[in-house]
Scaffold this active site. Sequence first.
Site, PDB file in Angstrom:
ATOM      1  N   LYS A  50       0.351  -1.416   0.076  1.00  0.00           N
ATOM      2  CA  LYS A  50      -0.194   0.302  -0.044  1.00  0.00           C
ATOM      3  C   LYS A  50       1.368   0.711  -0.243  1.00  0.00           C
ATOM      4  O   LYS A  50       2.372   0.252   0.176  1.00  0.00           O
ATOM      5  CB  LYS A  50      -0.888   0.127   1.350  1.00  0.00           C
ATOM      6  CG  LYS A  50      -1.933   0.687   0.997  1.00  0.00           C
ATOM      7  CD  LYS A  50      -3.635  -0.541   0.198  1.00  0.00           C
ATOM      8  CE  LYS A  50      -4.303   0.865   0.151  1.00  0.00           C
ATOM      9  NZ  LYS A  50      -4.964  -0.409  -0.211  1.00  0.00           N
TER      10      LYS A  50
HETATM   11  P1  NAD Z   1     -12.924   7.458  -2.953  1.00  0.00           P
HETATM   12  O1  NAD Z   1     -11.863   8.317  -2.812  1.00  0.00           O
HETATM   13  O2  NAD Z   1     -13.330   6.911  -4.197  1.00  0.00           O
HETATM   14  O3  NAD Z   1     -14.145   7.286  -2.039  1.00  0.00           O
HETATM   15  C1  NAD Z   1     -14.451   7.425  -0.363  1.00  0.00           C
HETATM   16  C2  NAD Z   1     -15.275   8.350  -0.166  1.00  0.00           C
HETATM   17  O4  NAD Z   1     -15.498   8.586   1.965  1.00  0.00           O
HETATM   18  C3  NAD Z   1     -16.119   9.577  -0.515  1.00  0.00           C
HETATM   19  O5  NAD Z   1     -17.101   9.651  -0.869  1.00  0.00           O
HETATM   20  C4  NAD Z   1     -15.251  10.338   0.836  1.00  0.00           C
HETATM   21  O6  NAD Z   1     -16.264  11.792   0.704  1.00  0.00           O
HETATM   22  C5  NAD Z   1     -16.469   9.066   1.763  1.00  0.00           C
HETATM   23  N1  NAD Z   1     -15.168   9.815   3.151  1.00  0.00           N
HETATM   24  C6  NAD Z   1     -14.323   9.900   3.391  1.00  0.00           C
HETATM   25  N2  NAD Z   1     -13.710  10.532   4.494  1.00  0.00           N
HETATM   26  C7  NAD Z   1     -14.684  10.269   5.304  1.00  0.00           C
HETATM   27  C8  NAD Z   1     -15.355  10.294   6.362  1.00  0.00           C
HETATM   28  N3  NAD Z   1     -14.763  10.572   7.134  1.00  0.00           N
HETATM   29  N4  NAD Z   1     -16.616  10.376   6.990  1.00  0.00           N
HETATM   30  C9  NAD Z   1     -17.567   9.791   6.237  1.00  0.00           C
HETATM   31  N5  NAD Z   1     -17.234   9.192   5.044  1.00  0.00           N
HETATM   32  C10 NAD Z   1     -15.499   9.547   4.153  1.00  0.00           C
HETATM   33  O7  NAD Z   1     -11.919   6.035  -1.979  1.00  0.00           O
HETATM   34  P2  NAD Z   1     -12.425   4.309  -2.474  1.00  0.00           P
HETATM   35  O8  NAD Z   1     -11.399   4.232  -3.341  1.00  0.00           O
HETATM   36  O9  NAD Z   1     -14.543   4.513  -2.618  1.00  0.00           O
HETATM   37  O10 NAD Z   1     -12.010   3.642  -1.068  1.00  0.00           O
HETATM   38  C11 NAD Z   1     -12.885   3.181   0.259  1.00  0.00           C
HETATM   39  C12 NAD Z   1     -12.468   2.413   0.851  1.00  0.00           C
HETATM   40  O11 NAD Z   1     -12.722   1.307   0.000  1.00  0.00           O
HETATM   41  C13 NAD Z   1     -11.213   2.947   0.662  1.00  0.00           C
HETATM   42  O12 NAD Z   1     -11.428   2.133   2.833  1.00  0.00           O
HETATM   43  C14 NAD Z   1     -10.059   1.502   0.828  1.00  0.00           C
HETATM   44  O13 NAD Z   1      -8.932   1.268   0.746  1.00  0.00           O
HETATM   45  C15 NAD Z   1     -11.954   0.734   0.341  1.00  0.00           C
HETATM   46  N6  NAD Z   1     -11.040   0.279  -1.216  1.00  0.00           N
HETATM   47  C16 NAD Z   1     -11.213   0.768  -2.110  1.00  0.00           C
HETATM   48  C17 NAD Z   1     -11.022  -0.233  -3.594  1.00  0.00           C
HETATM   49  C18 NAD Z   1     -11.116   0.513  -4.880  1.00  0.00           C
HETATM   50  O14 NAD Z   1     -10.767  -0.104  -5.657  1.00  0.00           O
HETATM   51  N7  NAD Z   1     -10.914   1.554  -5.279  1.00  0.00           N
HETATM   52  C19 NAD Z   1     -10.887  -1.444  -3.538  1.00  0.00           C
HETATM   53  C20 NAD Z   1     -10.853  -1.694  -2.300  1.00  0.00           C
HETATM   54  C21 NAD Z   1     -10.543  -1.587  -0.963  1.00  0.00           C
END
Ligand code: NAD
Length: 417
Positions: free
Chosen positions: A106
């Site tokens: 990561k």
């Molecule tokens: P992103 O940046 O696209 O979206 C994050 C979302 O969370 C946004 O809507 C943001 O406004 C919100 N957010 C941020 N801080 C917050 C808070 N304090 N309280 C509430 N909401 C909050 O990110 P993403 O890629 O969707 O990732 C989200 C989660 O999924 C993370 O834990 C990431 O590690 C995990 N993840 C992502 C992927 C991927 O393919 N993108 C794969 C596996 C896991």
Amino acid sequence: MSLESSPWETACVQLEKAVRHLGLDDGMHDLLRTPRRSVTVSVPLRRDDGQLLVLTGYRVQHNLARGPAKGGIRYHPSTDLDEVKALAMWMTWKCALMGIPYGGAKGGIAVEPSMLSPAERERMTRRYAAELVPLIGPEKDIPAPDVGTDEQTMAWLMDTYSAHSGYTAHGVVTGKPLAIGGSAGRAGATSRGVQLATFSALRERGLDPREVTVAVQGFGKVGALAAQYLHDAGCRVVAVSDVKGGIYNPGGLNPAALIRHLARGADTVVGYPGTDTISNAELLELDVDVLVPAALEGVVTAANAERVRARIIVEGANGPVTADADEVLAERGVLVVPDILANGGGVAVSYFEWVQGLQAYFWTEDQVNDRLRELMERAYNQVSAMASEHRLSLREAAHVIGVGRVAEAHRTRGLYP
Ligand code: NAD
């Protein structure tokens, strides 16, 4: 973030439980816990107004026993080494559990990306990528998008790495745009996996998807499409949120319309017509059947786990439930589908993208989605069988499988020298 809910602490508690169940010795436990490489880099950025801003970036390769390191890049102000180490460790177990030949990694930069102009984001990404050039590569370490990064970020990373290498290296990142070797179906893969995992959990609990209500925290890349796919498959999505707050409509929301509303320029879900405004804390405690935390880690803790009313939690985010909260939820009979299983669809299709790039032969979206379904259902069934055979939670079972496979790779390879 309190020590109790530190992601690294949570990850270490989860590892320790799996190590105990597998009967591994202290040396193997240390080998599995200790990151293989942790790098902190300085990322100097010339702002558009001429000022110099020096940011801090990280890349942790947690384990390489099963293959090249794999894991996302996060741009978020609270990113630090502790968080990146935990996220890298979870990637190691996730790749092993999903049965794909990668180790875990990561990376990230401690920054609020929305404060930067697009040109500043590009310069920052390229400087960070240049610092990582000796570490990453199609056979060494393959970054992907995470919180605060997207396919454009991956395109800049790939271009910078390729410029340094003297040839076009498709395989150095996944989650890149289709125009430069991305995979059909990658953008929605994590969310599709979350939907498939939710349906497996509903089946396990004998619940009809058309009769359940869902709340999704985080309406980003994972949460927005997870909400849409669950809605499209018949569930009633009653609440979603982002960093600015949440919205609630007990009659149900239309996630696709909300996504279009944001695409037209709204910078938050809050205020969407026909909804009540709620806080993120209230969303987590709504009386729904399924809760999908899809924002950040450490949101369900010992302090609020008693008040969570969902019967099933599907972890779209990595690490949203702390180790202490897990125990409270287990006592209360809440079924938690753990991150390394629930959001494994993202890395599964990243793997498909890497395979397609290496072969220079691309699949249709249906082929990608069929193979994704196969991997998700295989992993869910293996975890579920392990859980019932050994009377473990789904998280414990998922870790026992993932950690066990990595330990086996170490034993088989032996120790150099
Ligand atoms: P992103 O940046 O696209 O979206 C994050 C979302 O969370 C946004 O809507 C943001 O406004 C919100 N957010 C941020 N801080 C917050 C808070 N304090 N309280 C509430 N909401 C909050 O990110 P993403 O890629 O969707 O990732 C989200 C989660 O999924 C993370 O834990 C990431 O590690 C995990 N993840 C992502 C992927 C991927 O393919 N993108 C794969 C596996 C896991």
